[in-house]
Design an enzyme around this catalytic site. Structure first.
Site, mmCIF file in Angstrom:
data_model
loop_
_atom_site.group_PDB
_atom_site.id
_atom_site.type_symbol
_atom_site.label_atom_id
_atom_site.label_comp_id
_atom_site.label_asym_id
_atom_site.label_seq_id
_atom_site.Cartn_x
_atom_site.Cartn_y
_atom_site.Cartn_z
ATOM 1 N N TYR A 304 0.852 -1.181 0.000
ATOM 2 C CA TYR A 304 0.000 0.000 0.000
ATOM 3 C C TYR A 304 0.893 1.238 0.000
ATOM 4 C CZ TYR A 304 -4.053 2.879 1.158
ATOM 5 O OH TYR A 304 -5.076 3.812 1.119
ATOM 6 N N PHE A 361 -5.535 9.013 -3.977
ATOM 7 C CA PHE A 361 -4.332 8.451 -4.609
ATOM 8 C C PHE A 361 -3.973 7.173 -3.865
ATOM 9 C CE2 PHE A 361 0.086 7.312 -4.424
ATOM 10 C CZ PHE A 361 0.568 7.508 -5.702
ATOM 11 N N GLU A 362 -3.821 6.094 -4.603
ATOM 12 C CA GLU A 362 -3.314 4.857 -4.016
ATOM 13 C C GLU A 362 -2.621 4.076 -5.121
ATOM 14 O OE1 GLU A 362 -7.016 2.934 -2.827
ATOM 15 O OE2 GLU A 362 -6.607 3.323 -0.730
ATOM 16 N N VAL A 363 -1.457 3.527 -4.803
ATOM 17 C CA VAL A 363 -0.908 2.451 -5.613
ATOM 18 C C VAL A 363 -0.845 1.286 -4.650
ATOM 19 C CG1 VAL A 363 1.024 1.599 -6.994
ATOM 20 C CG2 VAL A 363 0.465 4.040 -7.011
#
Ligand SMILES: Nc1nc2c(ncn2[C@@H]2O[C@H](COP(=O)(O)OP(=O)(O)OP(=O)(O)O)[C@@H](O)[C@H]2O)c(=O)[nH]1
Ligand SMILES: *[C@@H]1O[C@H](CO)[C@@H](O)[C@H](O)[C@H]1NC(C)=O
Ligand SMILES: [Mg+2]
Length: 474
Positions: A304, A361-363
């Site tokens: 995460y 926003f997330e990768v």
């Protein structure tokens, strides 16, 4: 003797002139074929990394290149080390969501499209060996034109949006493409509780350099669960409207938060991927992204990531932490050793300090979200009804899950991804970093070290050195 020499010189001058003309013609043709530099990933021209001094028109002319032209004939292939190169068979229409029995209508954007299939990486003989340039000193750092070398991860961008969001998401896509994806050509999955219209599909497909897929969310992922008391939920909304709590009176916003908390990662289209990068309408990216964040996550075993963190508005989550404590009691086996409780709580877990990573926003890793610990966590919270009896956001839900179910090393902060979602900016700390990344954000607007940000806590908990120059921004 002298006359003989002069003749030879004349021949050489003629020959050089002739070659020069040939060079000019072939360049011009190259230019005309590729009138749009940014189409680079789609048309798959031969692309040799450009030297900075070279005039830009030379780009992709193919001169002096020994690489074979890759027109996408190898699309859909998988390299020997199992790295995904192009999607295939994704997005069949009318297929069903596993276990739900609900029909999901999707359309594959490539159907009926006249342009060639979207990009595959330049075929390297040994994809896995191409090292990632992480700093300006690394080989390949400034090769910002053409398709990036190296492997591709099994990854996609994902956007939840309404048809009316089309122009706002178009802006986001354009920035993501310009700053990153034009060289990587990752896919993009769009999800909606209603069918996407033709305009939405046409515009977004034209902007994305990878494949686009459009999914309709099954009803049970976007509705009130049976155990929710409708009267009680309605009273809450009326009360929150009076107290002017942002989105407090909205039903759809609650469905959105619950969907992002518990269902986006198990949509049928998302089952085809291992990694996701969430993108919302009207976001901005301010710096070039020189390396593949998906690959960074994979190689460093991250699950995460975030760029902005802050305190949640307490009115929206009064009993969230009670629910979390109940979960911790019922599922002690899911709580990771060496977790980030210190980020979430200042008293060892008794109370929540409201810190969360901003989830627009997330990768992240989809397998983690699909794992038993996360699903048990989501279902436990969902049973308590706070998505509807309060207004729990997916940001605190994801953050608390990441904070408790993962060892703290699994959460990554991307200092070098500069980002804006109204009203906060993450602009990388460190002037040299901003210059190297060709950023266009105002460092004064960086939120990281301001009082309402939780990013300092993340650094302290993980014993990380704050980037140089942070004190001046506090
Ligand atoms: N399909 C669909 N998408 C939605 C709906 N509501 C919100 N979204 C999407 O869900 C994401 C989050 O919604 P936003 O309205 O951006 O919520 P937010 O980020 O908390 O608030 P602002 O961006 O400040 O308005 C965005 O990608 C929206 O496009 C909806 O009712 N249907
Ligand atoms: C990508 O990940 C999904 C989900 O784990 C998996 O089903 C699929 O086979 C993977 N594709 C490739 C090409 O590795
Ligand atoms: Mg938003």
């Amino acid at each position: 003797m002298a006359a003989g020499n002069a003749r030879i010189v004349r021949y050489i001058v003629f020959a050089a002139f002739f070659l020069g003309v040939l060079y000019f013609i072939s360049n011009n043709q190259g230019y005309r074929i590729q009138s749009d530099l940014y189409n680079v990933g789609k048309t798959q021209p031969v692309t040799q990394p450009l030297e900075k001094e070279q005039p830009i028109l030379n780009s992709g002319s193919g001169l002096a290149s020994s690489e074979p032209l890759d027109t996408g004939a190898k699309l859909g292939g998988t390299s020997s080390d199992g790295v995904k190169i192009g999607g295939d068979g994704i997005g069949k229409s009318g297929s069903t969501v596993p276990g739900s029995g609900i029909s999901n209508s999707e359309s594959d954007s490539t159907k009926g499209s006249t342009r060639p299939p979207p990009g595959t990486p330049k075929q390297q003989t040994d994809l896995g060996e191409a090292a990632m340039a992480m700093t300006p000193n690394d080989h390949g750092w400034n090769d910002m034109l053409g398709t990036a070398p190296g492997p591709r991860m099994n990854a996609t961008f994902v956007t939840l949006a309404r048809n009316s969001d089309v122009w706002e998401i178009a802006r986001s896509i354009r920035q993501v493409e310009d700053r990153f994806n034009r060289r990587y050509n990752y896919d993009w999955v769009f999800l909606n509780d209603k069918p996407f219209d033709e305009t939405f599909k046409k515009v977004t497909t034209s902007l994305v350099s990878g494949k686009t897929h459009y999914g309709e969310i099954p009803h049970e992922h976007w509705s009130f669960p049976e155990h929710i008391d409708q009267e009680k939920a309605k009273k809450v909304r009326e009360d929150m409207a009076q107290r002017k709590i942002i989105y407090g009176d909205s039903i759809s916003y609650r469905h959105m938060c619950r969907f992002e908390s518990g269902f986006f990662f198990r949509q049928e289209l998302m089952m085809n991927y291992e990694w996701y990068w969430r993108v919302e309408p009207s976001i901005e990216l301010f710096c070039d992204i020189h390396y593949d964040p998906f690959r960074y996550m994979a190689e460093h075993k991250k699950k995460y990531s975030f760029v902005l963190s802050l305190y949640e508005y307490v009115e929206t989550i009064p009993t969230l932490w009670d629910s979390v404590k109940k979960f911790m009691k019922n599922y002690p086996e899911h709580i990771a050793e060496g977790n980030s409780m210190g980020f979430l709580s200042d008293d060892g877990g008794e109370t929540y300090n409201k810190c969360h990573f901003w989830s627009n926003f997330e990768v992240g890793n989809l397998e983690w979200l699909r794992s038993k610990p996360y699903i048990d966590f989501f279902e436990s919270l969902d049973q308590d009804g706070g998505f509807f009896y309060e207004r729990w956001g997916d940001a605190p839900v994801h953050s608390i899950a990441a904070g408790l179910l993962l060892p703290k090393e699994d959460i990554h902060f991307f200092n070098d991804i500069a980002y804006y979602h109204v009203p906060f900016t993450h602009c990388p700390t460190g002037e040299q970093t901003r210059i190297d990344l060709r950023c266009h954000c105002n460092p004064k607007e960086n939120f990281d070290w301001k009082g309402y940000s939780c990013t300092s806590r993340y650094f302290d908990l993980n014993k990380l050195d704050k980037p140089q120059g942070y004190e001046e921004q506090e």
